[in-house]
Scaffold this active site. Sequence first.
Site, PDB file in Angstrom:
ATOM      1  NE  ARG A  48       9.835 -16.440 -93.671  1.00 18.18           N
ATOM      2  CZ  ARG A  48       8.913 -15.664 -94.181  1.00 18.18           C
ATOM      3  NH1 ARG A  48       8.109 -14.960 -93.376  1.00 18.18           N
ATOM      4  NH2 ARG A  48       8.744 -15.536 -95.479  1.00 18.18           N
ATOM      5  N   GLY A  49      12.401 -13.801 -94.178  1.00 21.77           N
ATOM      6  CA  GLY A  49      11.920 -12.787 -95.109  1.00 21.77           C
ATOM      7  C   GLY A  49      13.005 -11.741 -95.226  1.00 21.77           C
ATOM      8  CB  ALA A  50      14.902 -10.500 -98.156  1.00 17.72           C
ATOM      9  NE  ARG A  91      18.079 -18.136 -94.303  1.00 21.00           N
ATOM     10  CZ  ARG A  91      16.843 -18.229 -94.790  1.00 21.00           C
ATOM     11  NH1 ARG A  91      15.893 -17.455 -94.304  1.00 21.00           N
ATOM     12  NH2 ARG A  91      16.576 -19.080 -95.749  1.00 21.00           N
ATOM     13  CG  ASP A 238      14.811 -14.378-100.328  1.00 23.21           C
ATOM     14  OD1 ASP A 238      13.825 -14.885-100.900  1.00 23.21           O
ATOM     15  OD2 ASP A 238      14.893 -14.259 -99.091  1.00 23.21           O
ATOM     16  CG  ASN A 248      11.020 -15.234-103.908  1.00 19.68           C
ATOM     17  OD1 ASN A 248      11.260 -14.675-102.840  1.00 19.68           O
ATOM     18  ND2 ASN A 248       9.824 -15.686-104.216  1.00 19.68           N
ATOM     19  CE  LYS A 249      11.749 -19.878 -98.956  1.00 21.15           C
ATOM     20  NZ  LYS A 249      13.017 -20.214 -98.260  1.00 21.15           N
TER      21      LYS A 249
END
Lengths: 352, 352
Positions: A48-50, A91, A238, A248-249
């Site tokens: 994960r993580g853009a 995603r 993101d 973002n998260k």
Amino acid sequence: MKNLTPPIEWVENHIRIIDQTLLPAELKIVEIRTAAAAVDAIDRLAIRGAPALGAFGALALVVGLDEQASSTFGAATRRLEELRTFIGDARPTAVNLRWAVDRVIDHAVSSTETLDDLRSALLAEALKVAEEDAAACEEIGRLGHELLRTAVTIGTHCNAGRLATAGNGTALAPMYAKAEAGEPLRVLASETRPLLQGARLTAWELDDAGIDVTVLPDAAMASTVLSGKVDAYIVGADRIAANGDTANKIGTVAHALAAREAGIPFYVAAPTSTIDAALPSGNYIEIEERDGSEVHEIQGKRVTPEGVAVANPAFDVTPQNLITAIITEVGVLRAPFQVSIADALLRAGASQ
Amino acid sequence: MKNLTPPIEWVENHIRIIDQTLLPAELKIVEIRTAAAAVDAIDRLAIRGAPALGAFGALALVVGLDEQASSTFGAATRRLEELRTFIGDARPTAVNLRWAVDRVIDHAVSSTETLDDLRSALLAEALKVAEEDAAACEEIGRLGHELLRTAVTIGTHCNAGRLATAGNGTALAPMYAKAEAGEPLRVLASETRPLLQGARLTAWELDDAGIDVTVLPDAAMASTVLSGKVDAYIVGADRIAANGDTANKIGTVAHALAAREAGIPFYVAAPTSTIDAALPSGNYIEIEERDGSEVHEIQGKRVTPEGVAVANPAFDVTPQNLITAIITEVGVLRAPFQVSIADALLRAGASQ
């Protein structure tokens, strides 16, 4: 710094990743040899993580092409069109995934005419995505380090570090730069429910690199910031809209509100590939709603009563007016973001 | 509403409480027959919530007195002085505990001269604390209901309900009133890490009463509020300073910041016994730092890497300028709170 395990690596025609769902209890390397395995890894957040998703999705195209031996150039391009959707849509919120997949396919298909060349160009461009990301992280680290030179206690949310990129991270890159420069540093990492990327991943990777990190419940960050104990915030992104609004998260906007109230800077660190210039503002960013089980259960243990509803949005949008600056690989962008972002995209395009 | 299990009850010379650490998985009643058992129950949060702690601590004095048969009035008062500290100091932030313990001991000791009378007066006054709390909840529910008449979606944090009081709760009392009136209602409960009082307790007690409740990660509340989907916030309080600054469960101030940003009312609901007029402002409120294991582990499962530090403040202080009104049993208090709080304390004193 000691030799750290690479979170994503291309080794002999397959991808190797750290399975991030098992951290910090177990450091397990998973081999990805099919497109389905790649999408599954994305879906369950093993990766994960853009920015990391961009590099990973690009390499997954090669794996997906190899998996079904195509007999002609035309068959291979048709297979890549399937993969464009299958992998590119795994995603919805992180723009880098779709961006990297499009870039690598479009480059390979338009620049080659034979099957062998197509495959070579695909791999070369995918590796270039990863290398460019690592270089972008390096530059973001350098620029962020300048901004955070006098900051000692720095707050962050989720994980925008080595585990979220193909390099030293975005939000965490300046921390690594500060640590290497021997500057005093204490990182406050919010645990980041529901999936605890802060408690599990940021804490793990910073501690692994010998950086002082303290984990707080998400709910404990605001009062800590308001107490004056935090010098600055830096988070990843993101997806960034053309006006600077930043997805973002989930929870990021609460930190941004606390930072403004405390009068400390709130930085977003992201490569320009995270910017989606087609979106005029954050209102147009699609927010992924993830499965309710992530809220009902924590690490497999049920915490809510049976039959009760939950909501589980994966991201939120921080309005641009709460953001002090956006740190990219082509410079530090400030308000008016509409202008500085358009300018950065021009420069990023020119440098490629 | 159906017949609900009382969270705290005096039955044949002992206290019976629901062990809240086991909810929602198990509804277990625990009998408290010693002062040590009472302090242990407070310490491990088997019973929690500022008003409930007041009633519980008061009744625990009777249990603690009975436990060591005193032969004289003097011996009994000395025993009560031990219990004043032992029980009164079991948790530092909730003022109601210390307030109720002082009130019950001082009343019993000053109004009686024999051992039997002392014990009777102690029990009568302790039961009166519980009854008054239930009555205060009723009135807070009525006043809050008036303020929230047109609100449909209401956010809350932690648990300030039946499980936190000797009655229908403080923040949740208006929800019960709305439900009884048949008004449309949807409660958004933040899960409230680290101990998940929202996910476990608020969700359980509202669902138990047939009220529509949705649990969100703490980090998901701000964006939900900013999206315009929430009509009002209402939370409880553990200690209120003379100027209106309010200590409540960690995370409360983040919700207050989001509410102000979204332009929705942010109400605090608490009996006047929660007000500590000796404290000029929130700066003087002692914040309990709880054990780090609550952050390192969730429901017994380790989530952080070994060796990493955590912070675990149990409460934060919401500055009075973020509070729309404080709903008490003697009326709805608004800014300037210095004046309205002083006035409310006079009226509360007069009504006793």
